[in-house]
Motif scaffolding. Structure first.
Motif, PDB file in Angstrom:
ATOM      1  N   VAL A 104       0.870  -0.966  -0.042  1.00 62.92           N
ATOM      2  CA  VAL A 104      -0.026  -0.023  -0.090  1.00 62.92           C
ATOM      3  C   VAL A 104       0.921   1.164   0.141  1.00 62.92           C
ATOM      4  N   ARG A 105       0.102   2.351  -0.199  1.00 61.71           N
ATOM      5  CA  ARG A 105       0.966   3.532  -0.208  1.00 61.71           C
ATOM      6  C   ARG A 105       1.557   3.908   1.151  1.00 61.71           C
ATOM      7  N   ARG A 106       2.590   4.496   1.393  1.00 58.98           N
ATOM      8  CA  ARG A 106       3.242   4.450   2.662  1.00 58.98           C
ATOM      9  C   ARG A 106       2.215   5.468   3.539  1.00 58.98           C
ATOM     10  N   THR A 107       1.663   6.332   3.115  1.00 57.27           N
ATOM     11  CA  THR A 107       0.841   7.225   4.032  1.00 57.27           C
ATOM     12  C   THR A 107      -0.461   6.439   4.488  1.00 57.27           C
ATOM     13  N   VAL A 108      -0.790   5.407   4.101  1.00 56.86           N
ATOM     14  CA  VAL A 108      -2.111   4.579   4.823  1.00 56.86           C
ATOM     15  C   VAL A 108      -1.748   3.190   5.361  1.00 56.86           C
ATOM     16  N   THR A 109      -0.332   3.182   5.876  1.00 57.50           N
ATOM     17  CA  THR A 109       0.105   1.854   6.350  1.00 57.50           C
ATOM     18  C   THR A 109      -0.783   1.792   7.741  1.00 57.50           C
ATOM     19  N   ASP A 110      -0.713   2.978   8.540  1.00 56.25           N
ATOM     20  CA  ASP A 110      -1.398   2.699   9.708  1.00 56.25           C
ATOM     21  C   ASP A 110      -2.800   2.636   9.891  1.00 56.25           C
ATOM     22  N   ASP A 111      -3.516   2.923   8.712  1.00 53.71           N
ATOM     23  CA  ASP A 111      -4.935   2.521   8.664  1.00 53.71           C
ATOM     24  C   ASP A 111      -5.075   0.991   8.226  1.00 53.71           C
ATOM     25  N   ILE A 112      -4.334   0.297   7.560  1.00 56.55           N
ATOM     26  CA  ILE A 112      -4.289  -1.015   7.212  1.00 56.55           C
ATOM     27  C   ILE A 112      -3.835  -1.765   8.584  1.00 56.55           C
ATOM     28  N   GLU A 113      -2.853  -1.313   9.085  1.00 56.11           N
ATOM     29  CA  GLU A 113      -2.483  -2.020  10.685  1.00 56.11           C
ATOM     30  C   GLU A 113      -3.610  -2.074  11.451  1.00 56.11           C
ATOM     31  N   THR A 114      -4.360  -0.699  11.730  1.00 56.04           N
ATOM     32  CA  THR A 114      -5.595  -0.632  12.570  1.00 56.04           C
ATOM     33  C   THR A 114      -6.696  -1.547  12.223  1.00 56.04           C
ATOM     34  N   VAL A 115      -6.918  -1.581  11.137  1.00 57.52           N
ATOM     35  CA  VAL A 115      -8.240  -2.362  10.458  1.00 57.52           C
ATOM     36  C   VAL A 115      -7.883  -3.732  10.563  1.00 57.52           C
ATOM     37  N   PHE A 116      -6.863  -4.201  10.444  1.00 57.56           N
ATOM     38  CA  PHE A 116      -6.484  -5.724  10.284  1.00 57.56           C
ATOM     39  C   PHE A 116      -6.221  -6.275  11.650  1.00 57.56           C
ATOM     40  N   GLU A 117      -6.023  -5.447  12.465  1.00 54.89           N
ATOM     41  CA  GLU A 117      -5.676  -5.856  13.784  1.00 54.89           C
ATOM     42  C   GLU A 117      -6.967  -6.213  14.233  1.00 54.89           C
ATOM     43  N   LYS A 118      -8.134  -5.451  14.138  1.00 55.21           N
ATOM     44  CA  LYS A 118      -9.499  -5.644  14.621  1.00 55.21           C
ATOM     45  C   LYS A 118     -10.099  -6.811  13.766  1.00 55.21           C
ATOM     46  N   LEU A 119      -9.859  -7.120  12.380  1.00 59.79           N
ATOM     47  CA  LEU A 119     -10.338  -8.337  11.937  1.00 59.79           C
ATOM     48  C   LEU A 119      -9.613  -9.238  12.696  1.00 59.79           C
ATOM     49  N   TYR A 120      -8.370  -9.613  12.902  1.00 55.41           N
ATOM     50  CA  TYR A 120      -7.589 -10.675  13.552  1.00 55.41           C
ATOM     51  C   TYR A 120      -8.271 -10.818  14.929  1.00 55.41           C
ATOM     52  N   HIS A 165      -6.433   1.359  -6.688  1.00 50.69           N
ATOM     53  CA  HIS A 165      -5.387   0.434  -6.500  1.00 50.69           C
ATOM     54  C   HIS A 165      -3.893   0.829  -6.949  1.00 50.69           C
ATOM     55  N   ALA A 166      -3.924   1.544  -8.040  1.00 44.84           N
ATOM     56  CA  ALA A 166      -2.700   2.110  -8.721  1.00 44.84           C
ATOM     57  C   ALA A 166      -1.994   3.251  -7.825  1.00 44.84           C
ATOM     58  N   TYR A 167      -2.843   3.633  -6.781  1.00 45.01           N
ATOM     59  CA  TYR A 167      -2.183   4.627  -6.050  1.00 45.01           C
ATOM     60  C   TYR A 167      -1.759   3.936  -4.574  1.00 45.01           C
ATOM     61  N   GLY A 168      -2.147   2.778  -4.666  1.00 45.19           N
ATOM     62  CA  GLY A 168      -1.954   1.963  -3.327  1.00 45.19           C
ATOM     63  C   GLY A 168      -2.749   2.386  -2.019  1.00 45.19           C
ATOM     64  N   GLU A 169      -3.962   2.856  -2.663  1.00 42.93           N
ATOM     65  CA  GLU A 169      -4.847   3.231  -1.452  1.00 42.93           C
ATOM     66  C   GLU A 169      -6.468   2.409  -1.699  1.00 42.93           C
ATOM     67  N   ALA A 170      -6.260   1.221  -2.022  1.00 41.38           N
ATOM     68  CA  ALA A 170      -7.328   0.472  -2.068  1.00 41.38           C
ATOM     69  C   ALA A 170      -7.317  -1.024  -1.785  1.00 41.38           C
ATOM     70  N   ILE A 171      -8.052  -1.654  -1.362  1.00 46.00           N
ATOM     71  CA  ILE A 171      -7.831  -3.174  -1.037  1.00 46.00           C
ATOM     72  C   ILE A 171      -9.231  -3.956  -1.401  1.00 46.00           C
TER      73      ILE A 171
END
Length: 241
Positions: A104-120, A165-171
């Protein structure tokens, strides 16, 4: 009379011969322990230990050009140096923890970690999570394999514009259970046809207003299931689109 005197002499001799010898003493006996008290301390039984799943973990690292042989090329809207590899744990369809990778784009790594910790923590299931490069950046093949992925330098479906997705801001998450559905209600993937309606129950399914949608909304990501016309139930993106 003589007999009585003789007996007296015998008794005196016996006493005299025993002088200086210790009297016989019975062998000491060990007193029985007090009833109910152990003779020696008994160790406490070992406390059973928990063998639950490992805690959520994630790691953010830089991405090399070699790690993105198919998904990035010169001319993409984001340089690969602005992308990051997020390695994280996720809960699988087999009800076990696994390690996956997302770019992902470096500016959204915190978002990804936050959400996926909840999912886990919720043990919300994801079938697999590989970089789209494992499928030579072929989005169709990645979807067919029910692969959860993020960065891919490509146009938006049915458009000549860049996808988020091309900006690294989608999943895209569990694309088989959460397909892209046209306005007419069809999908290009046979294995996803039974999942075109919402709401629907099932492992790894995303429904309107559920906790997965809310978790992404909490970090400013929008869900493609709320689009008008075509619906993209697998898709979350920063700021929509």
């Amino acid at each position: 009379m003589r007999r009585a005197a003789a007996l007296a002499l015998v008794v005196l001799g016996t006493v005299s011969c025993g002088a200086g010898q210790p009297a016989s003493v019975p062998a000491p006996t060990t007193s029985a322990p007090e009833q109910g008290a152990p003779e020696s301390p008994t160790p406490a039984p070992a406390t059973p230990t928990s063998t639950g799943p490992p805690a959520f973990s994630s790691k953010v690292s830089r991405v090399s050009r070699d790690q993105l042989p198919y998904s990035w090329r010169p001319g993409c809207p984001v340089h690969y140096r602005d992308l990051r590899l997020v390695t994280l744990t996720y809960w699988g369809f087999d009800n076990k923890p696994h390690t996956g990778e997302l770019v992902v784009r470096r500016t959204v790594t915190d978002d990804i970690e936050t959400v996926f910790e909840k999912l886990y923590d919720w043990r919300w299931p994801i079938e697999q999570m590989k970089l789209v490069d494992a499928f030579k950046a072929d989005d169709f093949d990645s979807i067919e394999a029910n692969n959860t992925s993020a960065f891919n330098c490509r146009q938006a479906t049915g458009s000549s514009n860049w996808s988020n997705h091309a900006y690294g801001e989608a999943i895209d998450i569990n694309p088989q259970q959460n397909p892209y559905v046209t306005a007419s209600g069809t999908t290009a993937h046979q294995n996803a046809k039974k999942f075109t309606e919402r709401p629907i129950k099932g492992k790894g399914v995303i429904n309107p207003g559920d906790k997965v949608v809310k978790a992404f909304a909490g970090v400013g990501w929008e869900w493609g299931g709320y689009w008008s016309g075509a619906k993209d139930y697998q898709h979350f993106s920063k700021g929509g689109g």
